[in-house]
Write an enzyme that holds these catalytic residues in place. Structure first.
Site, PDB file in Angstrom:
ATOM      1  N   ASP A  45      -1.744  -1.115   6.060  1.00 28.02           N
ATOM      2  CA  ASP A  45      -2.159  -0.127   6.795  1.00 28.02           C
ATOM      3  C   ASP A  45      -3.411  -0.605   7.594  1.00 28.02           C
ATOM      4  O   ASP A  45      -3.954   0.193   8.619  1.00 28.02           O
ATOM      5  CB  ASP A  45      -1.090   0.460   7.225  1.00 28.02           C
TER       6      ASP A  45
ATOM      7  N   ASP B 148      -0.152   4.868   0.830  1.00 28.69           N
ATOM      8  CA  ASP B 148       0.055   6.133   1.762  1.00 28.69           C
ATOM      9  C   ASP B 148       0.023   4.873   3.696  1.00 28.69           C
ATOM     10  O   ASP B 148      -0.712   3.984   3.279  1.00 28.69           O
ATOM     11  CB  ASP B 148      -0.798   6.467   2.119  1.00 28.69           C
TER      12      ASP B 148
ATOM     13  N   ASP C 237       1.004  -1.302  -0.272  1.00 26.70           N
ATOM     14  CA  ASP C 237       0.344  -0.266   0.028  1.00 26.70           C
ATOM     15  C   ASP C 237       0.509   0.822  -0.140  1.00 26.70           C
ATOM     16  O   ASP C 237       2.350   1.359   0.134  1.00 26.70           O
ATOM     17  CB  ASP C 237      -1.006   0.107   1.203  1.00 26.70           C
TER      18      ASP C 237
END
Length: 226
Positions: free
Chosen positions: A173, A16, A14
């Site tokens: 996250d 960000d 991922d």
């Protein structure tokens, strides 16, 4: 005890909150729009956990507006325009991540990005970070018809990277990251250093494991930083 993934050929991230710490620039963009409208700046600590959930979540945090509400579209465009024009003022790779990427490449593995960030923001950010030519694949939120948590962008990334889904590790996250990776048949790790709020419980996401710092990725791959 760490369970190793020795057969992984491609590591997907991922963007960000996992590969790059983009929160400072996104926080600045949100606060710039608030200040334009006569509102006080929000604390970075308040903004940071919301970043992984995208622009709509940031706008709700900053203005309590949702898609379809009057004024939402204008604020969204102002936010994204400011962010685009200042996309890498403060954004950096998370500590240790550069060493991880170097090690993956030196070991003959490839890596890429699967993000829900739109391509008109993803592509310039990857270029500013010097990663655009290094990544085996960059899949943005508008690259495929569906976005995470749907597995479609994950499978597309596999195809671009020349790997099968069971040869890939996905690291994120947010719960949607782990759900997408699992649905795609990949191994998954939660980046605990990312943008996870105190109200979220990553233990409930069903990932294969969790990491507190970037270098731990290599241990899961059965490798060490030279």
């Amino acid at each position: 005890m760490t369970k190793e993934f020795p057969n992984v050929r491609t590591v997907l991230f991922d963007l960000d909150g996992t590969l790059a710490d983009t929160a400072p620039d996104l926080a600045d963009a949100l606060n710039a729009v608030r200040l334009q409208r006569g509102l006080n700046a929000l604390s970075f600590d308040v903004i940071r956990p919301i970043v992984s959930h995208g622009a709509n979540a940031l706008i709700y945090l900053g203005f309590e507006l949702s898609p379809g509400d009057e004024g939402f579209d204008l604020i969204r465009q102002q936010l994204l325009d400011h962010y685009h024009d200042n996309i890498a003022n403060k954004t950096r790779l998370f500590p240790g991540m550069e060493a991880v990427l170097d090690h993956l490449e030196a070991a003959g593995l490839n890596w890429g990005v699967v993000t829900n960030k739109p391509s008109w923001l993803t592509q310039p950010l990857m270029r500013e970070l010097g990663l655009h030519e290094r990544a085996a694949c960059i899949v943005s939120g508008d690259t495929t018809a569906k976005r995470k948590p749907d597995p479609e962008p994950m499978w597309f990334a596999c195809q671009m990277a020349g790997s099968r889904h069971h040869d890939c590790l996905y690291i994120g996250d947010a719960e949607r990251d782990i759900v997408a990776g699992r649905r795609a048949g990949m191994k998954t790790l939660v980046a605990l250093f990312g943008y996870i709020s105190e109200h979220e419980d990553p233990n409930q996401w069903g990932a294969d494991g969790m990491i507190e710092q970037a270098e731990e990725i290599l241990a899961w791959l059965g490798r060490k930083v030279a």
